[in-house]
Design a protein around this motif. Structure first.
Motif, mmCIF file in Angstrom:
data_model
loop_
_atom_site.group_PDB
_atom_site.id
_atom_site.type_symbol
_atom_site.label_atom_id
_atom_site.label_comp_id
_atom_site.label_asym_id
_atom_site.label_seq_id
_atom_site.Cartn_x
_atom_site.Cartn_y
_atom_site.Cartn_z
ATOM 1 N N UNK A 32 -17.626 7.971 -12.613
ATOM 2 C CA UNK A 32 -17.383 8.086 -13.879
ATOM 3 C C UNK A 32 -16.249 8.910 -14.169
ATOM 4 N N UNK A 33 -15.917 9.793 -13.595
ATOM 5 C CA UNK A 33 -14.689 10.657 -13.933
ATOM 6 C C UNK A 33 -13.495 9.915 -13.484
ATOM 7 N N UNK A 34 -13.438 9.160 -12.628
ATOM 8 C CA UNK A 34 -12.215 8.179 -12.272
ATOM 9 C C UNK A 34 -12.014 7.350 -13.298
ATOM 10 N N UNK A 35 -13.024 6.686 -13.745
ATOM 11 C CA UNK A 35 -13.030 5.625 -14.815
ATOM 12 C C UNK A 35 -12.600 6.549 -16.056
ATOM 13 N N UNK A 36 -13.132 7.805 -16.370
ATOM 14 C CA UNK A 36 -12.827 8.430 -17.380
ATOM 15 C C UNK A 36 -11.428 8.866 -17.451
ATOM 16 N N UNK A 53 -22.175 6.083 -16.337
ATOM 17 C CA UNK A 53 -23.381 6.883 -15.690
ATOM 18 C C UNK A 53 -24.777 6.535 -16.231
ATOM 19 N N UNK A 54 -24.874 5.918 -17.346
ATOM 20 C CA UNK A 54 -26.310 5.547 -17.843
ATOM 21 C C UNK A 54 -26.650 4.380 -17.014
ATOM 22 N N UNK A 55 -25.774 3.328 -17.052
ATOM 23 C CA UNK A 55 -26.135 1.893 -16.152
ATOM 24 C C UNK A 55 -26.382 2.427 -14.502
ATOM 25 N N UNK A 97 -13.968 16.207 -10.736
ATOM 26 C CA UNK A 97 -12.920 15.760 -9.673
ATOM 27 C C UNK A 97 -12.467 14.343 -10.041
ATOM 28 N N UNK A 98 -13.466 13.700 -10.335
ATOM 29 C CA UNK A 98 -13.028 12.102 -10.668
ATOM 30 C C UNK A 98 -12.130 12.134 -11.587
ATOM 31 N N UNK A 99 -12.327 12.655 -12.787
ATOM 32 C CA UNK A 99 -11.163 12.595 -13.812
ATOM 33 C C UNK A 99 -9.790 12.791 -13.379
ATOM 34 N N UNK A 141 -8.636 9.972 -11.023
ATOM 35 C CA UNK A 141 -8.732 8.830 -12.099
ATOM 36 C C UNK A 141 -7.013 8.803 -12.843
ATOM 37 N N UNK A 142 -6.976 10.072 -13.256
ATOM 38 C CA UNK A 142 -5.734 9.965 -14.260
ATOM 39 C C UNK A 142 -4.551 9.908 -13.390
ATOM 40 N N UNK A 143 -4.660 10.772 -12.088
ATOM 41 C CA UNK A 143 -3.505 10.411 -11.196
ATOM 42 C C UNK A 143 -3.350 9.057 -10.880
ATOM 43 N N UNK A 144 -4.309 8.320 -10.503
ATOM 44 C CA UNK A 144 -3.967 6.946 -9.950
ATOM 45 C C UNK A 144 -3.618 6.003 -11.344
ATOM 46 N N UNK A 145 -4.199 6.234 -12.611
ATOM 47 C CA UNK A 145 -3.925 5.314 -13.562
ATOM 48 C C UNK A 145 -2.506 5.730 -13.994
ATOM 49 N N UNK A 146 -1.706 6.811 -13.774
ATOM 50 C CA UNK A 146 -0.527 6.903 -14.030
ATOM 51 C C UNK A 146 0.609 6.548 -12.967
#
Length: 123
Positions: free
Chosen positions: A15-19, A30-32, A85-87, A90-95
């Motif tokens: 969820x953090x990575x996707x966020x 998270x919910x699914x 941690x995931x956010x 995820x932000x590092x990867x996306x950028x």
């Protein structure tokens, strides 16, 4: 470590990575994941997701879910660790220069489609 602890931490991490990549989290991931992977009730998963994102966004909603017995605070706190941690990752990867906006759009579409299909095919 218990299996549920690892599952919750992974839910928070994904969820953090996707966020960080797409600006999404609770309702889309998270919910699914809590419903389909862990087997939580939909309302319990929603309340737990809200509590994991509590500062400051979901505090009032979390209180309502808690009042109605639809929140697991322990699960929410474990997911929150993964979100932090995931956010970041995820932000590092996306950028990265090799990740285009077009690729991000396609990855997001595939992800949401997979969740939709899984929900439609589950009991």
């Amino acid at each position: 470590m218990s299996n549920i602890f690892i599952q919750l931490l992974l839910i928070g991490l994904v969820s953090g990575i996707a966020g960080g990549m797409f600006g999404i989290g609770g309702g889309a991931i998270m919910i699914p994941a809590m419903v389909l992977v862990i087997g939580l009730d939909q309302k319990l998963a929603t309340g737990t997701s809200v509590a994991a994102q509590i500062l400051p966004v979901g505090i009032l909603a979390a209180l309502v879910y808690q009042h109605n017995g639809n929140l697991n605070i322990k699960y929410a706190l474990i997911i929150a660790v993964g979100l932090i941690v995931g956010n970041f990752f995820g932000a590092l990867f996306a950028n990265q220069p090799f990740i285009s906006s077009e690729l991000m759009k396609k990855l997001y579409g595939i992800f949401v489609l997979m969740i939709g299909i899984r929900y439609l095919l589950s009991n």
